[in-house]
Design a protein around this motif. Structure first.
Motif, PDB file in Angstrom:
ATOM      1  N   THR A  66      38.436  32.390  12.471  1.00  0.00           N
ATOM      2  CA  THR A  66      39.842  32.244  12.859  1.00  0.00           C
ATOM      3  C   THR A  66      40.085  30.806  13.313  1.00  0.00           C
ATOM      4  O   THR A  66      39.127  30.054  13.575  1.00  0.00           O
ATOM      5  N   PRO A  67      41.360  30.383  13.461  1.00  0.00           N
ATOM      6  CA  PRO A  67      41.624  29.047  14.015  1.00  0.00           C
ATOM      7  C   PRO A  67      40.948  28.851  15.380  1.00  0.00           C
ATOM      8  O   PRO A  67      40.430  27.772  15.669  1.00  0.00           O
ATOM      9  N   GLY A 100      32.017  31.265  15.292  1.00  0.00           N
ATOM     10  CA  GLY A 100      32.536  32.500  14.729  1.00  0.00           C
ATOM     11  C   GLY A 100      31.702  33.659  15.266  1.00  0.00           C
ATOM     12  O   GLY A 100      30.476  33.553  15.339  1.00  0.00           O
ATOM     13  N   VAL A 101      32.372  34.738  15.644  1.00  0.00           N
ATOM     14  CA  VAL A 101      31.671  35.827  16.330  1.00  0.00           C
ATOM     15  C   VAL A 101      31.962  37.173  15.683  1.00  0.00           C
ATOM     16  O   VAL A 101      33.116  37.517  15.421  1.00  0.00           O
ATOM     17  N   ASP A 102      30.900  37.926  15.433  1.00  0.00           N
ATOM     18  CA  ASP A 102      31.001  39.344  15.095  1.00  0.00           C
ATOM     19  C   ASP A 102      29.810  40.047  15.711  1.00  0.00           C
ATOM     20  O   ASP A 102      28.900  39.403  16.245  1.00  0.00           O
ATOM     21  N   TYR A 103      29.804  41.343  15.608  1.00  0.00           N
ATOM     22  CA  TYR A 103      28.829  42.206  16.272  1.00  0.00           C
ATOM     23  C   TYR A 103      27.378  41.750  16.101  1.00  0.00           C
ATOM     24  O   TYR A 103      26.636  41.633  17.062  1.00  0.00           O
TER      25      TYR A 103
END
Length: 195
Positions: free
Chosen positions: A71-72, A80-83
Motif C-alpha cells: 500500500t502507499p 509490507g506486512v502480511d500474516y
C-alpha cells in the motif's frame, strides 16, 4: 561353535535394538535444543530488484501482489506486512547488504540516532523454517530453522541519503533483528526524510 555364533548374533540384535532408539532420542533432544535457541547473526549480501526483498515462512500463503500488501503506507514505511511474510523496502534498486540477527529476547536498542529509518512489525512462522527471498524470482538466500510461532521483526536502515533508487549499488545498509513476540502491528520508530 554354532552356539557361540548364535549367542553373539543374539547379543548384536539386542544391542542394535537397544542403541538405535537411544541414538534417535539423543538426536531429537539435540534438535529441540537447537530449535529452542536459534539465536545468531547472519550476513545477507545478494541481488534483488524493484527495491525490495522478503522475510517469510517457508510455507507462506500470503499474496504480496495484493492491493493490501504494498500500500502507499507500506511504501512510505518501507515495510509490507502480511500474516506470514514481510516485504522489506530498500533504497538501492538491487543490492541487499544486511545483517539478520535472531535474538533470545526483545531488541533493547532505544537510540536510533545512527539510523535513517527504523520500522517493525510481526510475522508468524508456523513451519519452523524462516526464509529470505529476493524479488521477483523469490529465490531463497537464507533458510533458518527456528521455533514455530509469532515473531517481532525490526528493520534498521542506514546510509539512505544520496542513494539513487534506480541504481543497483548504494551506500544503504540494513540491520534486521527478530525475536519471539505476539505483537503483529506495523510501527515506525523513526521515519526517513530524504535531505
Amino acid at each position: 561353535m554354532q552356539g557361540i555364533r548364535s549367542d553373539r548374533s543374539g547379543k548384536m540384535k539386542y544391542w542394535t535394538f537397544f542403541l538405535v532408539p537411544c541414538i534417535l532420542i539423543l538426536l531429537s533432544f539435540s534438535n529441540l535444543a537447537f530449535k529452542s535457541k536459534p539465536s545468531g547473526k547472519y550476513r545477507l549480501d545478494f541481488f534483488t530488484k524493484h527495491n525490495q526483498f522478503y522475510l517469510c515462512d517457508s510455507a507462506y500463503k500470503s499474496n504480496t501482489g495484493s492491493d493490501t500488501f504494498w500500500t502507499p503506507e507500506a511504501y512510505h514505511d518501507k515495510l509490507g506486512v502480511d500474516y506470514d511474510i514481510l516485504g522489506i523496502g530498500i533504497e538501492s534498486y538491487g543490492h541487499v547488504k544486511a545483517d539478520l540477527e535472531i535474538l533470545d529476547s526483545a531488541d533493547p536498542e532505544k537510540d536510533f540516532s545512527r539510523y535513517d529509518h527504523v520500522v517493525e512489525a510481526g510475522i508468524t512462522i508456523q513451519s519452523g523454517l524462516l526464509q529470505v527471498l529476493n524479488f521477483p524470482d523469490y529465490k531463497s538466500y537464507l533458510k533458518l530453522i527456528i521455533t514455530p510461532g509469532k515473531y517481532r521483526v525490526r528493520v534498521y536502515s542506514s546510509g539512505l541519503n544520496n542513494v539513487d533508487p534506480e541504481a543497483d549499488e548504494g551506500q544503504d545498509h540494513y540491520k534486521i533483528t527478530m525475536w519471539a513476540d505476539s505483537r503483529m502491528d506495523r510501527k515506525v520508530l523513526k521515519q526517513f526524510v530524504k535531505k
